[in-house]
Design a protein around this motif. Structure first.
Motif, PDB file in Angstrom:
ATOM      1  N   ILE A   1      46.701 -41.425 -14.354  1.00  0.00           N
ATOM      2  CA  ILE A   1      46.232 -41.358 -15.434  1.00  0.00           C
ATOM      3  C   ILE A   1      44.647 -41.938 -15.206  1.00  0.00           C
TER       4      ILE A   1
ATOM      5  N   LYS B   1      45.421 -36.715 -14.411  1.00  0.00           N
ATOM      6  CA  LYS B   1      45.069 -36.199 -15.695  1.00  0.00           C
ATOM      7  C   LYS B   1      44.134 -36.949 -16.087  1.00  0.00           C
TER       8      LYS B   1
ATOM      9  N   PRO C   1      41.123 -31.142 -22.485  1.00  0.00           N
ATOM     10  CA  PRO C   1      41.470 -30.601 -23.763  1.00  0.00           C
ATOM     11  C   PRO C   1      41.752 -31.495 -25.029  1.00  0.00           C
ATOM     12  N   ALA C   2      41.715 -30.983 -26.080  1.00  0.00           N
ATOM     13  CA  ALA C   2      41.644 -31.823 -27.246  1.00  0.00           C
ATOM     14  C   ALA C   2      42.700 -32.959 -27.184  1.00  0.00           C
ATOM     15  N   GLU C   3      43.808 -32.512 -26.670  1.00  0.00           N
ATOM     16  CA  GLU C   3      45.115 -33.592 -26.631  1.00  0.00           C
ATOM     17  C   GLU C   3      45.059 -34.541 -25.825  1.00  0.00           C
ATOM     18  N   GLN C   4      43.797 -34.539 -24.896  1.00  0.00           N
ATOM     19  CA  GLN C   4      43.717 -35.659 -24.100  1.00  0.00           C
ATOM     20  C   GLN C   4      42.327 -36.346 -24.455  1.00  0.00           C
TER      21      GLN C   4
ATOM     22  N   ALA D   1      55.129 -38.838 -21.343  1.00  0.00           N
ATOM     23  CA  ALA D   1      54.582 -39.719 -22.696  1.00  0.00           C
ATOM     24  C   ALA D   1      53.421 -39.387 -23.485  1.00  0.00           C
ATOM     25  N   GLU D   2      52.555 -38.696 -22.882  1.00  0.00           N
ATOM     26  CA  GLU D   2      51.380 -38.469 -23.496  1.00  0.00           C
ATOM     27  C   GLU D   2      51.492 -37.388 -24.514  1.00  0.00           C
TER      28      GLU D   2
ATOM     29  N   PHE E   1      55.446 -30.475 -26.894  1.00  0.00           N
ATOM     30  CA  PHE E   1      55.342 -31.664 -27.393  1.00  0.00           C
ATOM     31  C   PHE E   1      56.452 -31.955 -28.068  1.00  0.00           C
TER      32      PHE E   1
ATOM     33  N   ARG F   1      59.293 -42.391 -25.743  1.00  0.00           N
ATOM     34  CA  ARG F   1      58.496 -41.970 -24.393  1.00  0.00           C
ATOM     35  C   ARG F   1      59.234 -42.611 -23.267  1.00  0.00           C
TER      36      ARG F   1
ATOM     37  N   PHE G   1      41.621 -38.550 -19.238  1.00  0.00           N
ATOM     38  CA  PHE G   1      41.246 -38.583 -20.712  1.00  0.00           C
ATOM     39  C   PHE G   1      40.173 -39.276 -21.217  1.00  0.00           C
TER      40      PHE G   1
ATOM     41  N   PHE H   1      48.347 -43.128 -27.821  1.00  0.00           N
ATOM     42  CA  PHE H   1      48.064 -41.852 -27.715  1.00  0.00           C
ATOM     43  C   PHE H   1      48.543 -41.453 -26.358  1.00  0.00           C
ATOM     44  N   ILE H   2      48.354 -42.269 -25.363  1.00  0.00           N
ATOM     45  CA  ILE H   2      48.730 -41.693 -24.014  1.00  0.00           C
ATOM     46  C   ILE H   2      50.156 -42.537 -23.454  1.00  0.00           C
TER      47      ILE H   2
ATOM     48  N   GLU I   1      36.717 -29.766 -24.195  1.00  0.00           N
ATOM     49  CA  GLU I   1      37.203 -28.850 -23.188  1.00  0.00           C
ATOM     50  C   GLU I   1      35.873 -28.206 -22.598  1.00  0.00           C
TER      51      GLU I   1
ATOM     52  N   PHE J   1      47.231 -36.640 -32.992  1.00  0.00           N
ATOM     53  CA  PHE J   1      47.481 -36.795 -31.439  1.00  0.00           C
ATOM     54  C   PHE J   1      47.076 -35.773 -30.716  1.00  0.00           C
ATOM     55  N   ILE J   2      47.256 -34.373 -31.410  1.00  0.00           N
ATOM     56  CA  ILE J   2      47.381 -33.287 -30.403  1.00  0.00           C
ATOM     57  C   ILE J   2      45.777 -32.651 -30.584  1.00  0.00           C
ATOM     58  N   GLY J   3      45.489 -32.694 -31.993  1.00  0.00           N
ATOM     59  CA  GLY J   3      44.182 -32.162 -32.340  1.00  0.00           C
ATOM     60  C   GLY J   3      43.874 -30.709 -32.314  1.00  0.00           C
ATOM     61  N   ARG J   4      45.061 -30.071 -32.043  1.00  0.00           N
ATOM     62  CA  ARG J   4      45.023 -28.465 -32.426  1.00  0.00           C
ATOM     63  C   ARG J   4      46.245 -28.186 -33.113  1.00  0.00           C
TER      64      ARG J   4
END
Lengths: 307, 307
Positions: A38, A156, A179-182, B180-181, B158, B169, A158, A224-225, A173, B224-227
């Motif tokens: 991470i 990954k 990506p949004a979720e990161q 986890a994320e 997710f 998690r 973030f 979040f992570i 992105e 958390f995901i953003g989309r």
């Protein structure tokens, strides 16, 4: 093999990155399984420019002006007054928390989808006062290469930024390959609403919910992570807690700081700066042997358009 | 090609899954780019059993007992009293919010790392009262296959659950293949602390911060995901808003509900149940043609150990 970091000059910083990635990906005592690779990056001043003021503030500035006719009460109240009159000094003097409040106000009273559209439009139309380019072009080419290099090695990546999460997600992105979720960031409250016609929407409210800065960064990472990074890069004391939290884990760690030393190609600032103040983290970084990037010395290019 | 969903009986549910995945991954009007293939799953009652009470409650129950000697004041106060005396009816009567408070209390006053270790130990030692197996074995084999099938088709899966995010998690990767994320859930406050010796830690506080249930689920997804997901699976009215939010997006959507109809192999409950009440979402699902899984009819196997 082609150099994965062509915009980095040879030197300690480049070498420390390559060494770390080599160590954690090769079989041996320092190997780290893929799911634990991470890497977290601050955004403002670490991935893109943050001077003469945070780009999200420039967005808020433009929004305040656009919305001002509907808010006569702003004329006499800082920091709105300063933003409307382009008196940034007065606006900035009110401090970070109040600025986040402004951001919340300029970002509220609309659906999350509408907000994304407004930000998208702004990234296309607004230009940086000094570089005369869209803000999203003022990203650091060496850091783009670094993130690609990490991803190629099954990290990954973030973003963990004090900036607004919904703001950054619009372009993360496209600009960073994240990506949004990161994307982890500060946020305002959002409410789920059912309209009488049966339609549903998420409405952004004018209330700061979480500030992902300073001690909030490790909290945001945990929230979040949900696991501790092994690689963290920042550029200011706002990233200090995130770097300390990353450093405190067991096993190999990479801690990096971008030191802005290049007034000619970008900006030069550290301990005395209002924006992106780098003081205590610089001291601890030097003491503990963190990788401190000297922008002027270590970066062959700063921005992609220099190529 | 081997059937990717071998534990699903042929029927509408299995067919609707295969059809949807085929449509969004094949070139054509319904094609969805990989980065938009976001699939969200409720956890309790959707991915694993939630009867006779949420498994996290069983964890809290065990923790309350372990901690009770240090908290004499719990003896006379519900829901602690009921948990200590194994009078679940009394404890459950206090309602969901107060239960989340219990969970926060039993989960607080320790570092996030310590909490993970406690949960890990519990998943190994505790057993379900009816099935006499570790709780993490009581996951639904057909849903494991479904999530693998989606991931093989470049969906990102997710969990979006009312359960505690730090609890889930600990085992989500091992049990569900979800890192986890990619777990979204309810959370308690966490604080970053620097000790006098220079060490740093995240301390869990006894304060509920976010409840990722009902209208909180789309809020949690946004945060958390953003989309917006294109695929959502739940089993109760707690998932209704998440399903509505998913349904409200443009383009192809998949909405699924697990209907617990199998008292023999698992449990049978819906509109009258305290835990996992399924009423309004069932009505809307039937009205709008969502995929409603009849556990008894649609699932060849329920649990992995039946193989």
């Amino acid at each position: 093999m082609a150099d994965p970091l062509p915009s980095w000059n040879d030197g300690t910083a480049k070498k420390s990155i390559a060494d770390f990635v080599g160590r954690v990906t090769a079989k041996g005592p320092d190997f780290v399984p893929e799911e634990e690779r991470i890497a977290v990056f601050d955004n403002d001043g670490t991935l893109w420019t943050e001077q003469p003021y945070y780009f999200q503030l420039a967005f808020a500035f433009d929004r305040i002006r656009a919305l001002a006719p509907k808010h006569p009460e702003w004329k006499d109240r800082q920091p709105f007054k300063g933003l409307i009159e382009s008196d940034l000094k007065a606006a900035l003097a009110t401090g970070e928390k109040s600025l986040l409040e402004v951001i919340a106000v300029t970002h509220a009273g609309m659906t999350t989808d509408d907000f994304s559209r407004i930000v998208t439009d702004w990234t296309r139309s607004a230009h940086h006062p000094r570089f005369k380019r869209p803000y999203i072009e003022l990203v650091y080419q060496p850091m783009l290469e670094l993130m690609s290099f990490l991803r190629a090695n099954r990290f990954k990546t973030f973003i963990v930024s004090g900036g607004g999460v919904e703001f950054m997600r619009v372009f993360a992105e496209q600009v960073y390959g994240i990506p949004a979720e990161q994307v982890v960031g500060s946020s305002g409250a959002v409410k789920f609403e059912r309209a009488p016609d049966g339609s549903v929407a998420l409405i952004k409210e004018a209330k700061v919910e979480f500030i992902d800065d300073k001690e909030g960064k490790p909290v945001g990472i945990n929230r979040f992570i949900g696991r501790r990074p092994i690689f963290a890069f920042g550029n200011s004391d706002g990233d200090h807690a995130m770097l300390q939290y990353t450093a405190a884990g067991a096993g190999p760690r990479f801690l990096g700081l971008v030191h802005h030393t290049d007034a000619e190609r970008e900006y030069a600032y550290d301990r005395q700066s209002h924006i992106g103040k780098l003081d205590k983290a610089l001291d601890e970084g030097r003491e503990r042997g963190w990788t401190i990037v000297d922008m002027k010395r270590d970066w062959k290019l700063v921005f992609p358009h220099e190529r």
